[in-house]
Structures are given as C-alpha cells and as structure tokens.
Write an enzyme that holds these catalytic residues in place. Structure first.
Site, short mmCIF file in Angstrom:
data_model
loop_
_atom_site.label_atom_id
_atom_site.label_comp_id
_atom_site.label_asym_id
_atom_site.label_seq_id
_atom_site.Cartn_x
_atom_site.Cartn_y
_atom_site.Cartn_z
N CYS B 260 -3.11 -0.12 -0.72
CA CYS B 260 -3.18 1.21 -0.09
C CYS B 260 -4.16 2.12 -0.83
O CYS B 260 -5.35 1.84 -0.84
CB CYS B 260 -1.79 1.83 -0.03
SG CYS B 260 -1.67 3.13 1.23
N HIS B 345 0.96 -2.34 3.17
CA HIS B 345 1.99 -2.52 2.14
C HIS B 345 2.66 -3.88 2.23
O HIS B 345 3.64 -4.04 2.95
CB HIS B 345 3.04 -1.42 2.24
CG HIS B 345 2.53 -0.08 1.83
ND1 HIS B 345 2.65 0.40 0.55
CD2 HIS B 345 1.88 0.88 2.54
CE1 HIS B 345 2.09 1.60 0.47
NE2 HIS B 345 1.61 1.91 1.67
N GLU B 347 4.67 -5.13 0.37
CA GLU B 347 6.07 -5.08 -0.07
C GLU B 347 7.00 -4.57 1.03
O GLU B 347 8.23 -4.60 0.86
CB GLU B 347 6.19 -4.21 -1.32
CG GLU B 347 6.17 -2.69 -1.07
CD GLU B 347 4.77 -2.14 -0.84
OE1 GLU B 347 3.82 -2.93 -0.78
OE2 GLU B 347 4.65 -0.92 -0.67
#
Ligand SMILES: Nc1ncnc2c1ncn2[C@@H]1O[C@H](COP(=O)(O)OP(=O)(O)O)[C@@H](O)[C@H]1O
Ligand SMILES: Nc1ncnc2c1ncn2[C@@H]1O[C@H](COP(=O)(O)OP(=O)(O)O)[C@@H](O)[C@H]1O
Ligand SMILES: [Mg+2]
Ligand SMILES: [Mg+2]
Lengths: 1079, 370
Positions: B260, B345, B347
């Site tokens: 990001c 992202h 995650e």
C-alpha cells in the site's frame, strides 16, 4: 476489461450447435429458477453465435418458446428420448448444469449409455468427473478429506440395524440422508432411536441404491451458503454469501434467508469464503456452484491443521456442494444484480471471468458484488392445500415458492417480505395467532414451523424475552432483536396513534410499516394514515440495485423502495405501463403466470411502451433485470403498487397476467384513481363475485350449476335433503378451490359443512355437483371480436380440479353443436362484460348440455399450454387488445374457434405430494399439483403416452397394474380391467376389487393390503389405481396404499378416467420421433 | 442526540449522534466492505479520515479486541445508516453463547464513545457514496453542536488538506518493537502498519522487528535484517521523500516488500511519481490481475493515491499488477533485485485472503538471498 472475441472463438472451437437440458415439471425443490437460468443460458449461447437446441417437457416455461432457442423439443426428459434428439440434431456440445438435478442426472445417464461418445458430444461447463466428486457422497468425502475440509462425522449404512448402531456411535440426534434423492427426500433428523428406525427404513427404501448416510447432527449451528463462480483458468469469485435465519436443521429452501450474512465477523466470513474457494478448486468446478456450511455459533477458531479441522475444531463443517446453478444462485443473482447463469454459460464456452462484462456496470464480471441493502427471502408453503400434512419443517424441503424483499434495514426487508407473501398478515401479526393457546404458540417456536415467524412475534407480544426465544430456537439474537424492535414499534403505534411528528412516523416507515399496518395498529383508516404521511412529505424513495454499492455508475434499472433522502429513478418514458407479476409460486399460481407476465412485458415493449414490472419472486424470469425496461422488486399490495405507479407517472396498470394476486389489487387501485388497462375493474368484479356473476348468467340465460348459500349446519342439511345429492360444498371465500369437497352422502355433507364453517367466517356455498365432462377455453376478446384457439377437455370428469386433470387439446368428445353452444356462451359473456384481454371459461357438459363453472378474466394456468399447442400468441394478442387495439387488426374478425392443429396435445399434472409427509395425494376439486408436462402426437393416444412418460410414468409398463377401488367404482373398474388385460397388462387387486374383476372373467392376482403395500415398496407394480371410499381421511387402507405409492414414486391414479387414459396410451406401440416445436 | 454532517461543497445531512459528543473533521471517504467495521476503524491508514460505511448495518456481530488492526480506533469519524443498538442486557448473547457475548450487547454507539470517536447514524449513506463518487473525495465535519449549516460548511472548508499533515508520524511506532522468533529476521518499517501484516510475518515464523518511520537506514542495517517490509499508512506519499531515500539505500542489500503506502514509497524511491485518485479504492472486492500469471485475485484496498505508471519508465521497476476496474497500477517488481510491492492488502483484515501467498513469496526471496 471488454471481452476478447478472438479468444472466445478459440475457446468455443468446433462448437456450432449446443443442446441445453431444462429441468422439466415444477416440483418442490425444482422450480422456476431453472427457467430463469436456462433462458439466460440460451440467450448467452445464441449471442455467442451458437445454434441452441433445447429440450424440456414443461410447456409453462419461457425457455420452451420457439423464440428462445433455435429448436425446441417439448419432449420427456428421459435418456432414451434425449438420445433420439441427439441422434437427430447432432450437437457438438451439451449444457446440463442449467437444468437442476434433472439436468445433471440426464447428462450422467447419457454419458453412461455412451450416447455422448457415440455422437461426439462434448459436455460444456463443469466436467462430469467434477460433478461426480460433488454428488457422490463417498467421492465427496474423500475429496474434502484431501483438502482438509471438515465434514460432519458420518457412516454410510444399508440396513436399519447398521443405522441404529451408527446412531449410537455418533450420539443422538443424527441426520439420516438417503443417497441419490432430490431435495433431501426421505431424510430427516432423528432425536431418538425409534426415529432412526423409522426414517432410516423409509430412506433406505427411497434411495436408488438402498443406502443412507447417518450423520452427526449440528442442528442449531448457523447455516451459511456461498455462491461461487470459477472459470477454467482457475479464477474464482464469490458472488454472494447468504445466512439462514433458521439455523441448521431447516432446509435452506424452507429457511428465512438474508443476504449478505449479518452475524458473521470478517474473520468468519473469510474463513468460510476461503474454504469455499478451496473446495470449488478442489472439485474442479467450471461455472457456478453453491457451497453450504454449518458454522459453530459459539465462534469459529483457526484450524491448527487438517486433522484438527477434520475433527470440527475449525468451528465449521462443509454440508454440501451443488455443482450447478440452483435456487440459491437465482436468489443470489436477484439479491446482487449479478447474472450468475449468464456468466456461467460464458464460462462453459471457455471464457475467463476477466473476459466477461458485468452487464450492470459495464465493467468486469470478475469481481465480488458489494451490497448496500439487506435482502430477506421468505418461503411460502402449500399446507393450506394439504390439511393432513405435517407443517413442521426439517431437512426435507416443503415450500413451493418464495418472496424476496430488499430494504435498508433487516426490519424493513422482513416486513416487505412478509407483505410479499400475500398471506393476509399485517406485518408480523396475523389473525390466526389469536387462536393460539400457550402450547400452540410454543409448539410453533420449539419445532421449526410454517408459522414460526408469527409465533416469535406473538410470543414477544405475550411477554417472552429475546433470550428465551434465542434459547428455544437457536436463532441468532441479532434477528430476534429485529423482530422484537418491530413488536415494540407495534405497541408504540397502538399507544401513540398514527398522527405523530414526522420523525416518529419516518422511524416507523423505515421499520417497514406500511399505511395498512399503521392504520391497523393505530385504529385509523389507511386513507387517513396515507393523507397524514403525505402531508409530512413522507413518500418512498427508490434505490438502485447496482452490484457495487454505488461505487460505479450503474446501467440497469432495478429498484427497491425505502424511506430515505435520495431517489435514483430517472424520469420515465412518455408511454409507460406497470405490469404486475404473481409473487411467490404457490399451488394454483405457478410458473405459468410468470410465462404470461414475461410475454406481456415483451408485447408491451414491442408495442412501443415502457414496461415497468412489479414483482417479488426471485426465482422467476420476470424479475430478471434485462427483461423489462424497469424492474421494481416490491410487494404486490395495492399500496406498494400504487406508490410505483405514482412515482413513474405510468399511464396505467396491467393486471391480467400474474394470476389472482394482481387481480385482487385491481379494484383498490381503480378506487385510488389508477387506470386499469384492458377489461374494466367493474367487469373483473362481476366475474369474481358469485352473486353478481350468477345474476349476469341468469340475465344472459346461460346455464350454471344450481347453487345455494347456507349460514348454519342445519340449513346445509335442509338444502341437501331438499335438493338432493351429490353436492359440492366450500367455504364462501375460496382461492384455488380451497376447502372444496364433493359430498355424496349425508354424512359427507355434514362433515364438509362443519369443516367449511370452521375454516371461514361467513356462509357455506353449495353447488349441484354435475359429474360431467369438463371443457375449458382460453380466449382473447376485445369487446367485439373473440378468438378461441381451441377447446380443451379434461380426461377426468368434473370434480377433479382443472389444474390437476389431464387435458386434451383439441377436445375430442365435444359434439359439434355442443361446441357451437359453448362458443356462443363465450361470445355473449365477452360482450356482456366488454372483455378486453383474456377470457378463461370452464364448462361442464352434463347430459349433452354445457354449464358454466367459472369465468376468469385473466391469463389462466393453461395459457402457455394452449399457445404452444396451437401456435397462437395469446399473450401478445391480449396485451395489444389491453392497449386499445382490436383483434381485427390482427386478422381475427368476429367470433372464431380456430380449426384443430396438426398434432394432438396433452397436458399432464405433476405432483409433489411425496415430499409433504402425511398429505393425501387424492385428486379432487382442490388443486394439488405443483407442475405440468406436455406431450404431443398424431393421435390422442400418442400424445397421452408422451405426456405420461414426461410425467414420470415408466416407459415400459410391462409390469403390472395394482387396482384397489371404492365400491361405487367396482363396476367401472372391472370394465377398465378388461381393457387393460386386452392390452396386455397383468392385473393385481385387493379382494373386493379382485372379486368384481374376476366376475368379469378377467384373470387377476388377489392380494391383501399388506401384500399390496409390499409390492409397491418393492416397485413390483407399474402403476396403482386407487379410488377413495370417502373424502380424505388418513389411516384408511386406500389412503395407506396411495401414500406409500407416492412416497415410492409409483405412478398413482385416483380417478378411473386417468387410468383409462393410461391404458389407452400404452395400448399401442410407442412412436419414437421427437418433434421440434413449430416456430 | 441530533448530529450534522457537512461537506466543503455545501452538502449537509442530519442524523443521530453516535459515539463521542462534540466535533470532528477530516477527509470524507467511503468503503464498500460488508464486514470488518472494527478492522476498518482501527486501520491507521484511515487516520485523519471520516469513514462512510456503504453497507447500512454496522455493529451487528459485536466487537472484539482480536479484530483491532492497531491499539485503538484511528478513523477521525464514522458515518453509518444504522448502528446496532445496545441490547440493553437482554441476555440473549449469553443464551447464544457467542464469544463476544458481552461486547455484542454494547452496541456501536457505546463502542465509539468508549474510544472517543465522533460518529453519525441515520444517514442516507448510499446518497453520500454516490455524491463522493461523482464529486470526489471531500473534506467534511461531523458535529453534535448546534451550528448553522453555513458555519459547518465553512469549518469543513477551513480544514487543512491531508497532504499538509504529517499523519505517518502520528501513527508510526514511537520505539523499536521486536517479536523474537527463530525464523528469518525481517525489519518492518512502520508507516502505520496494520496488525495483520506483523501477524502474517510472525505466523510464518519470522523474527519481526518493527521500526519507527523515521529510522535511518543505518539503524536498520544494524540489526542485520534478512528482509525489509515497508508498510501501509495514511496520507500523501509525496511527503515521504526522506523515508524513500533511506529505503533506496537498503534494497540493494536485502529483499524488500512494499504494501500500500509502502508500495508508493518504493515507487518514489525509484524516482516514480504518485497521484491522487478521484475517490480512492476502499473495499474488499477489488479485482487485480497478476500479469505475470494472468490470474485474478479479489483484494482488500484502502488507498487514495496511486502510482503513475508512466513515471516508472526507466526506474528498473516493471508493473506486475493492474486493477481490473480502472486499470491503475496495483503492483510492481524490480527487474534485477528481489524487490516487489503491491498497492493492496495481502493480509486482508477486513477482506479476502487470496493474496496471503505474497508473504510466502517474500520469504522465499529472503531464503534465496541468504
Ligand atoms: N449434519 C447436519 N445436522 C443438522 N442439519 C443438517 C445436517 N446436514 C444437513 N442438514 C440440514 O438439512 C438440509 C438439507 O441438507 P442438504 O445437504 O443441503 O441436502 P439438499 O440436497 O436437500 O439441499 C440443510 O439445509 C440443513 O439445514
Ligand atoms: N358444480 C360443479 N360440478 C362439478 N364439478 C365442479 C363444479 N364446480 C366446480 N367443479 C370442479 O371443481 C374445480 C374447481 O372449481 P373452480 O370453481 O374452477 O375453482 P378454482 O377457482 O379453483 O378454479 C373445477 O375445475 C371442477 O372440476
Ligand atoms: Mg442444500
Ligand atoms: Mg377453475
């Protein structure tokens, strides 16, 4: 990201012609959703430049319209016939994943028979091996274990003893699941060993391979579904996840369902999403599929390893995968605006998800829709038709249809959903709850029940706490609290009345209370409430369903109402009309009415009008966003419809397509000053009002069976004594013949009268029962001209509901001059009522004289059948007439009954009673079939045979016929037996019947009832002929045989007329030439 | 209590106050995530922003510290259509036996109040989303004071542009934090890191050392890391020239992964440029195609700026990922060095796990490099 034609051409390499398999007649568990997906698929394939051949036995579908596919076969969905079609058409590809379980099974059968190989037919979409991995329990189990995906512990058994042993080992309760049955037939949750014994024995018998699975029960866990799409390049997305409000233990088809899931944390949502993708990849799905999970409500925990997961330690279990489009994928498509079947069809052609366009945003179809509203789906059950049936819900689906509603809160969507069910409820209140004692109430809460929603609300009214209800139902508190907020609001409305400040009223409206509900609870008239509401400037706003929560501009006009600031509906075209759909599918108001609605929409558009649709049935084609110009997914109550008409400034409303529901809205709409296009509301009223209608016929001096009304039991008895028997007895308020009974003896008269008086306040209606030939017509009239494509005759004599009888077109036993009289009656009725649109009349021809049974000034159930059998575009003509044109403009001057078409056509009913435990599948004036099939032929016999085969009567009836009939029928039964014997049937009969047959010198094997049932269970008889001794009464021998026969799918005939037709059909040699529908 | 939301362009909406009493201001952005409201609130990348939840029902399934992406809610404010009310101790959660029983009962209002976040509910959030989509990201204020709409709009206009504030400094760790483990030692340059990133590394056995954003390259070298992760964070990447310079010094020495804002920092370090998107990408459903494999992943996104593809020419970096919606750059890699980054992202939290394998790819690089 536009499609890449070059790639597509390669992908569809060598493909020119594709055979698409439909799902056949509507039965519980397999309904209109497959017409929706199949039709979408057809359009997609043709847009890709392919020639589409379609086979489906169900005439009431859009997909079987000559315009939808290049070649349509209205033929039985049995391997032999489809093989013939393949031999005749030589398609290069076959798409079987659009036709439900029927489509999958047929595809598998054709592959096993080597037909596909022989003719070089490629299976498009999900490969057969992948289907097998998902469908075959053992393979599925192995695959899931390999993936480390947890399944509930289970044991496969093929004997009751093994079942009991397994149950002991797994610990009760357990779920019993028969292998290879549709919609969980014969399965169930067993709480005791006795249950295990009962359900297992039934299941083993029902299973094609005599096998059942005994599985650990996780009833009470959350039931969550994911709709997944995967392409051949292994790109996979989740279109939508859905949460069942009713936890595990209630079939998803019978659960209230919300989308997206409301009570899952992000962790849980993605735990299951990731699992769903892993599973779909592991199975090798290429297209759409549905993955069902059970989630531990005490929270999911990360699985340390596969073993830990397999032990259930992951906090979830995989329940099943449907490797095809399904009811759920139709729901997901309508809930999100994402056209799953269309995309799946393109994937079947080898396209990648990122090469497919999202029709709504014009962007890529390779993304996951985001919702900014709540979707609630509520099922509708047919128990009103089956007094004896068990109304509790379980692992076997019982509902016939569903309504979907969208709102910006759970409460709003729930209230709109209930309104859409058309049950006469006011919000969560229904007058029936007043009759519930404490026990009745809690019985409906503790065991999942048709009326559980209403019971929950009533319990809260009576002081139950959210905690108590959560504990009793395992329904997540989030949902119970929503219901509690609605009940609290009811109380507030009661105490404060309806004229309150704008903020308060707005709050109630946002909870989903409509004018009628506000009026009911505040004790004012709906008119006052409406006036007050509008004075405060509170009108519904319409928001768009755009797949992306407003992130991108949307192209598709698909709207729902709510009470907020912004309204997104652009100004309408100059000539716009609102057309009303038929809402949830129920017995008596089925897919036929969606057929008419869709054709009405198309005709309206052809005539240069904007077609604005209001409907709430997510399964259907009419709620496909690109069928109409504008789609409103809204309840069909007069108020909701009125709001749409006013918002759109539409010229008028078309009410003749969607069956009884729209018709009922006509009068209130007219009173509200809204224009009804076509036949006038006054005329509609006359046709619906028994007294006014009788008066009209009297005036026209058209005969009708004599009728009387009585207020008390004594009056009924008096009339019966005076006028004589048999009589037809029914409560005054009748929908779809509900509560109608034929009384042949005084006892039956009393019984029927008591029942009628009990069901409905208001008088009992008595008619002279004329046991004659029932003739029906579907015509179009414009006030001057009348077009009658054909007359149909019912094979069964009047007394069997027209919706349940075999219909033959054209009528063969109607004498020419009787036909002339019938046409004359129809013409005079159409003139008297100035009919502009549809005219459906049912006659009974008794002693050579036609009597009018009823007139429906709307599209009837048989419109699709007649249109297909005669090639007359009934709906298009009717629509043009409603818009003010004359039949003459279409070359139909004066009163015409068209000459007989080249082929005979037969409509045969199909029943789902096998699924409704305890229901009596008896034929009577009460409609009970859920679907129909069509057969055509050069002779009536050939057409009948085709229809019987399509309806599931085994092709070779080389096996025997079991007869067990009432005394009254014994004489006729003997005649029948004689013909049957002459045509080579072997006969078996219960003692009484056998005696009558033997007396005729016809060889017959005599068996007692036990023996008879044994033969049925063993499927050692081809068909059962069984007529009832008296009106339905469980426990009687006749009932037992019928019931067993139904549960074991042995064709059962409860009318000698149908049986006679069966013998006629199978007497001569079969013809094996599938014929395409003429275009 | 009544509350008002006012945008700099004059749009003023009235609703119910939720959370803390008072006023808040910031850049008004929307996310389309269906779940994960708590993860969103606590994502440091939302620092200085008022978040509009496009999904109407917020707070349904309760609150749980396990869902925090940083030690506290970070968003400047929250706008919702419907806030799950306090259950008023009806005890149903206990009956249902949910893990978050007590918290679920608290309701969104109480949760926000406890964490000092000013919010507003009862808003036609769809209208607001459509407004931001067409008008673009706007500054705005939420307040419970009764002020005239005119004054509120003026207040919104008076707010500083996010580009003028050093938001990263506000959210980055103050001191070095280490999670000792036997695995490879990975330095994480914290620009406002989500817990998820640290946990994805720890779950893979890494010895994670978290550094403040202004740590000089030398200090990072000092612990002899085997790899470097530059994290997500708030604000305008253009402000981070110094940080970029330090990173540039490190990527010749060790594998680097940017996430990001970290991805944008790498681009700047390479001499590329970033630009502001009209209304950003925020949600859990963004399709991204990996051009090296042709595979599409559904990704979680939360960014208002993007890397200018043209500006990467001749920097040694090549674009590896594109967003299927608007074709913007979603990932790049160095042609020669074990350095890559993604705009989204991996995650998740909230959102899909489809791209978690990127952490494995990074660790493979680390192993190969050693
Ligand atoms: N192990 C189980 N415990 C409790 N209920 C179950 C279990 N397995 C299935 N069910 C219930 O039975 C229903 C039907 O089961 P399913 O496998 O979906 O068969 P079908 O093919 O009829 O959809 C499910 O929707 C679920 O509510
Ligand atoms: N007077 C009658 N004599 C004989 N059969 C009748 C008579 N009235 C009704 N029926 C039978 O009952 C069925 C249903 O009655 P009908 O009035 O058509 O109700 P519905 O509105 O459900 O169609 C008819 O199809 C017909 O078979
Ligand atoms: Mg299922
Ligand atoms: Mg009828």
């Amino acid at each position: 990201m536009r499609e890449m034609p070059t790639r597509t051409r390669q992908a569809a390499h060598g493909l020119r012609k594709v055979l698409l398999i439909g799902s056949g007649p509507i039965v519980i568990g397999q309904a209109a959703e497959f017409d929706y997906s199949g039709t979408q698929a057809c359009r997609t394939l043709r847009e890709a430049g392919l020639e589409v051949v379609l086979v489906n036995s169900n005439p009431a579908t859009i997909m079987t319209d000559p315009e939808v596919a290049d070649r349509v076969y209205l033929e039985p969905l049995v391997p032999e016939v489809v093989a013939d079609i393949i031999a005749r058409e030589r398609p290069q590809g076959l798409l079987g994943t659009m036709g439900g379980q029927t489509g999958l099974n047929l595809t598998a059968a054709l592959a096993e028979m080597g037909v596909l190989e022989r003719f070089g037919v490629r299976v498009l979409g999900t490969p057969l091996e992948a289907v097998a991995r998902a469908e075959d329990r053992a393979l599925f189990k192995a695959t899931m274990e390999a993936l480390g995906e947890p399944l509930p512990p289970s044991v496969t058994v093929d004997s009751v003893d093994q079942a009991l042993e397994a149950a002991r080992r797994l610990g009760l309760p357990v779920v019993v699941r028969p292998a290879f049955t549709l919609g969980g037939s014969g399965g169930g949750i067993a709480a005791t060993l006795d249950d295990v014994r009962e359900i297992a024995s039934r299941g083993i018998a029902l299973s094609r391979i005599g096998q059942v699975l005994i599985e650990k029960s996780v009833a009470g866990w959350k039931e969550i579904e994911y709709e997944v799409i995967r392409d051949a390049a292994d790109n996979a997305i989740v279109v939508c996840n859905m949460e069942n409000v009713d936890p595990m233990g209630v079939h998803t088809g019978d659960s209230v369902v919300v989308a997206p899931s409301q009570t899952l944390s992000d962790y849980e949502y993605h735990l299951l999403r990731t699992a769903a993708l892993r599973i779909v990849r592991g199975l090798g799905i290429e297209g759409a599929c549905n993955v069902q999970f059970a989630l531990d409500p005490t929270g999911a925990r990360p699985a340390q390893d596969a073993a830990h997961a397999a032990s259930g330690g992951a906090g979830y279990y995989v329940i099943e995968v449907n490797p095809r489009v399904s009811r759920s994928s139709a729901l997901a498509s309508k809930a999100t605006g994402y056209p799953i079947a269309r995309v799946a069809a393109q994937i079947a052609l080898g396209r990648r998800l990122d090469e497919i366009t999202n029709a709504i945003t014009g962007g890529t179809a390779c993304f996951e829709p985001a919702l900014d509203y709540v979707v609630v789906k509520i099922p509708r059950w047919p128990f009103d038709k089956f007094p004896g049936a068990d109304r509790t819900l379980g692992t076997q689906m019982k509902s016939t249809g569903e309504a979907m509603a969208l709102g910006r809160t759970f409460e709003e969507a729930l209230m709109k959903g209930i309104r859409s069910l058309d049950l006469g409820a006011i919000g969560l209140w229904h007058r029936m709850v007043e009759g519930w004692g404490h026990e009745d109430l809690w019985a409906r809460i503790r065991r999942p029940h048709e009326h559980r929603l209403f019971a929950l609300a009533e319990a809260l009214r009576r002081g139950a706490t959210v905690a108590e209800l959560t504990a009793a139902t395992r329904i997540d508190p989030f949902f119970v609290r929503g219901i509690a907020r609605l009940v609290a609001a009811e109380a507030e409305i009661r105490s404060r009345g309806a004229d309150v400040d704008a903020a308060t009223l707005a709050a109630w409206l946002r909870l989903g209370f409509d004018d009628r509900a506000l009026a009911h609870f505040s004790g004012r008239t709906a008119r006052d409430v409406r006036a007050a509401r509008r004075a405060l400037g509170l009108t519904p706003r319409y928001k768009c369903v755009d797949t992306c929560a407003g992130e991108f501009p949307a192209r598709t006009p698909y709207y729902y109402s709510t009470y907020e600031d912004e309204d997104e509906v652009p100004p309408a075209g100059t000539r716009a009309a609102v057309i009303l759909g038929s809402g949830p599918i129920r017995i008596g108001q089925g897919i036929e009415f969606d057929y008419s609605t869709v054709h009405g929409i198309q005709a309206l558009k052809q005539a240069g009008w904007d077609a604005i649709v209001v409907n709430n049935n997510p399964e259907t084609l009419s709620t496909d966003f690109d069928i109409s110009d504008r789609l409103y997914m809204e309840p069909l109550s007069p108020d909701d419809v009125r709001a749409v008409v006013e918002r759109e400034g539409a010229q008028g409303v078309l009410v003749q397509f969607g069956g009884q529901t729209p018709l009922n809205a006509a009068i209130p709409l007219a009173q509200a000053g809204i224009r009804i296009l076509g036949t006038s509301p006054e005329a509609l009223d006359i046709s619906e009002d028994r007294r006014k209608f009788a008066a009209l016929l009297h005036e026209l001096n058209i005969p009708q069976p004599a009728g009387w009304t009585a207020e008390t039991l004594d009056e009924v008895v008096a009339i019966a004594a005076r006028e004589g028997l048999p009589l037809l007895i029914r409560p005054s308020y009748v929908l779809g013949g509900r509560g109608m009974v034929i009384a042949r003896t005084m006892d039956e008269v009393r019984a029927a009268a008591r029942q009628a008086l009990a069901t409905e306040s208001g008088p009992v209606l008595l008619d002279r029962y004329l046991e004659g030939l029932e003739v029906e017509m579907d015509a179009v009239a414009d006030g001057t001209n009348l077009l009658i494509p054909a007359l149909m005759e019912q094979i069964e004599r009047a007394g069997v509901h027209s919706g349940d009888s075999l219909a033959l077109l054209p009528a063969r036993s109607v004498h020419a001059d009787v036909a002339r009289v019938i046409v004359d009656y129809a013409a005079r009725i159409s003139w008297a009522l100035q009919v502009r649109g549809f005219l459906n009349i049912q006659f009974v021809v008794y002693r050579g004289r036609p009597y009018v049974l009823e007139v429906n000034l709307r599209a009837s159930r048989t419109v699709p059948f007649v249109s297909k059998a005669t090639g007359v575009p009934l709906v298009r003509l009717a629509t043009e007439v409603m818009l003010g044109r004359s039949l003459a403009e279409f070359g139909h001057q004066g009163v015409t009954l068209l000459p007989a078409p080249a082929r005979w056509a037969v409509k045969a009913p199909v029943f789902s009673s096998g699924k409704l435990f305890g229901a009596d599948p008896l034929l009577g004036p009460e409609m009970r079939s859920t679907g129909e099939v069509m057969g055509t032929g050069l002779t009536p016999a050939a057409a009948l045979r085709r229809a019987f085969v399509a309806a599931g009567v085994p092709v070779d009836l080389a096996r025997s016929l079991l007869l067990s009939v009432a005394d009254r029928d014994k004489h006729d039964a003997a005649d029948l037996a004689a013909t049957a014997h002459a045509s080579g049937f072997a006969l078996i009969a219960t003692p009484g019947t056998a005696a009558a047959i033997a007396a005729r010198g016809v060889p017959v094997q005599i068996v007692d009832v036990e023996e008879a049932t044994r033969l049925v269970c063993g499927r050692d008889v081809g068909a059962v002929v069984n007529t009832p001794t008296q009106g339905y009464q469980a426990g009687r021998t006749g009932f037992t045989i019928r019931r067993i026969a139904f549960e074991f799918n042995v064709p059962t005939f409860t009318s000698l007329d149908s049986a006679r037709a069966l013998i006629e059909a199978f007497a001569d040699e079969p013809h094996r030439d599938p014929v395409p529908l003429l275009r | 209590m009544r509350a008002l939301l006012a945008l700099e362009d004059g749009l003023v909406l009235a609703g119910e106050s939720i959370g803390a009493v008072g006023s808040t201001g910031g850049e008004v952005v929307f996310t389309t995530s269906l779940t994960g409201y708590q993860e969103v609130l606590s994502d440091p990348s939302y620092r200085g922003q008022i978040v509009v939840m496009a999904y109407p029902l917020i707070g349904n399934y309760g609150f749980n510290d396990a869902w925090l992406e940083s030690h506290r809610p970070q968003a400047a404010g929250l706008v919702v259509r419907w806030a799950a009310p306090a259950a008023g101790g009806d005890g149903a959660d206990r009956e249902a036996g949910g893990p978050d029983a007590a918290r679920a009962s608290a309701g969104l209002d109480a949760y926000l109040r406890a964490s000092g976040v000013v919010g507003i509910s009862g808003i036609d959030t769809r209208r607001l989303v459509r407004h931001l989509r067409t008008a673009g990201t706007r500054r705005g204020v939420i307040t419970t004071d009764d002020e005239s709409p005119g004054d509120l709009v003026a207040r919104a206009r008076a707010l500083p542009d996010l580009g003028e504030i050093d938001l990263v400094a506000q959210v980055s760790t103050a001191d070095v934090v280490r999670w000792l483990a036997p695995g490879p030692r990975v330095a994480v340059l914290d620009c406002g890191a989500k817990q998820g990133i640290v946990q994805c590394l720890r779950a893979r056995g890494c010895d994670v050392v978290l550094f403040p954003h202004d740590t000089p390259a030398a200090a990072i070298r000092a612990i002899e890391p085997e790899g470097l992760v530059v994290t997500n964070g708030p604000g305008d990447p253009a402000r981070l020239g110094a940080l970029a310079a330090e990173v540039r010094g490190l990527w010749e020495e060790m594998p680097v992964m940017g996430i990001c804002l970290g991805h944008q920092v790498l681009a700047l370090a390479a001499g590329g440029r970033t630009f502001k998107l009209p209304f950003g990408h925020r949600g859990s459903n963004h399709p991204v195609r990996d051009e090296t494999t042709g595979r599409v992943a559904i990704t979680t996104q939360n960014h208002g700026y993007a890397v200018d593809e043209a500006s990467l020419a001749g920097t040694g970096f090549e674009v590896t990922h594109y967003n299927l919606h608007d074709g913007t750059v979603e990932g790049m890699r160095h042609r020669r060095l074990p350095v890559f980054s993604v705009q989204y992202h991996p995650e998740g939290r909230p959102g899909p796990q489809d791209s978690a394998h990127l952490f494995d790819r990074f660790l493979d690089m680390v192993r190969d490099h050693a």
